[in-house]
Design an enzyme around this catalytic site. Sequence first.
Site, PDB file in Angstrom:
ATOM      1  N   ARG A 168      16.683  11.028  50.573  1.00 14.23           N
ATOM      2  CA  ARG A 168      16.910   9.965  49.357  1.00 14.23           C
ATOM      3  C   ARG A 168      15.857  10.193  48.322  1.00 14.23           C
ATOM      4  NH1 ARG A 168      19.727   5.183  48.745  1.00 14.23           N
ATOM      5  NH2 ARG A 168      20.387   5.001  50.872  1.00 14.23           N
ATOM      6  N   MET A 178      27.483   4.634  42.297  1.00 11.89           N
ATOM      7  CA  MET A 178      27.720   4.313  43.638  1.00 11.89           C
ATOM      8  C   MET A 178      26.929   4.620  44.711  1.00 11.89           C
ATOM      9  SD  MET A 178      30.180   2.183  43.292  1.00 11.89           S
ATOM     10  CE  MET A 178      31.280   1.740  42.128  1.00 11.89           C
ATOM     11  N   ARG A 179      25.393   4.653  44.477  1.00 14.18           N
ATOM     12  CA  ARG A 179      24.404   5.110  45.115  1.00 14.18           C
ATOM     13  C   ARG A 179      23.371   3.710  45.057  1.00 14.18           C
ATOM     14  NH1 ARG A 179      25.971   8.284  48.670  1.00 14.18           N
ATOM     15  NH2 ARG A 179      23.585   8.752  49.257  1.00 14.18           N
ATOM     16  N   ILE A 180      22.768   3.520  46.213  1.00 15.77           N
ATOM     17  CA  ILE A 180      21.801   2.627  46.256  1.00 15.77           C
ATOM     18  C   ILE A 180      20.346   3.132  45.774  1.00 15.77           C
ATOM     19  CG2 ILE A 180      20.427   0.697  47.563  1.00 15.77           C
ATOM     20  CD1 ILE A 180      23.278   0.533  48.940  1.00 15.77           C
ATOM     21  N   HIS A 222      27.994  -5.519  38.155  1.00 14.24           N
ATOM     22  CA  HIS A 222      28.768  -5.708  39.453  1.00 14.24           C
ATOM     23  C   HIS A 222      30.078  -6.474  39.002  1.00 14.24           C
ATOM     24  CE1 HIS A 222      29.687  -5.783  43.640  1.00 14.24           C
ATOM     25  NE2 HIS A 222      29.956  -7.040  43.474  1.00 14.24           N
TER      26      HIS A 222
END
Length: 221
Positions: A68, A93-95, A112
Amino acid sequence: MKEKLAIGVLVSGSGSNLQAVIDSIEAGKLDATVKIVVSNRTEAYALERAAKHGIETVVIDHRAYDSRTGFEQALIDTFRSRSVQLVVMAGFMRILSEHFLGAFPMKVLNIHPALLPSFKGMHAQEQAFDYGVKFSGCTVHFADPGVDSGPIIIQSVVPVLPDDTADILRERILREEHRIYPQAIQFYAEGRIEISGRNVRVRGQKPLSDTAVCNPPTEGM
Ligand code: GAR
């Protein structure tokens, strides 16, 4: 003349929120410039939207990195080399971990499609619909290392109506997303955002009236 706020946008999909930002800039309502759009997916339609407006695009596929941190470092380098001042996650759509957020402290926004802290994570509109809430909405917030959990800048509330489907509700929420995301970025661009712990204030605003709204409406009560 004041320098325009340089933003970098992170996308994974359709990019309708990116489009709303571009449209607000082109309409002269948002004092910002989109320096670069970064997608983790080659097939994201958001890339085409950006290209149509002459905005530089880059694909950085998370699957090409062992860690990551490696992926996030590539994002950091890409934004830094374009002198990006604010990172806008628009359906990304990734943290993002502390590694990325530490490089842009309180300079990363997310949207959101629910009234946080309710219905975090994926398919928030369906979660809210299935739960049977009478109101839902959307939230723009500063990103922190949690999922959909940072300090809230602005929310918009929409009613859930008796004949709604989850799709109708998603569309109603999306229309509001397209209003509040450019607005939140403009508040930021104007330097009007004050953060105190979890509490965010926008300087120089008239307060909302304190009238409550019920759904379904009360009848004589
Ligand atoms: C939007 O509804 C956004 O709120 C949501 O993904 C959609 C992206 O649409 N984001 C999340 O659920 C993040 N937790 P878009 O690509 O058309 O802007």
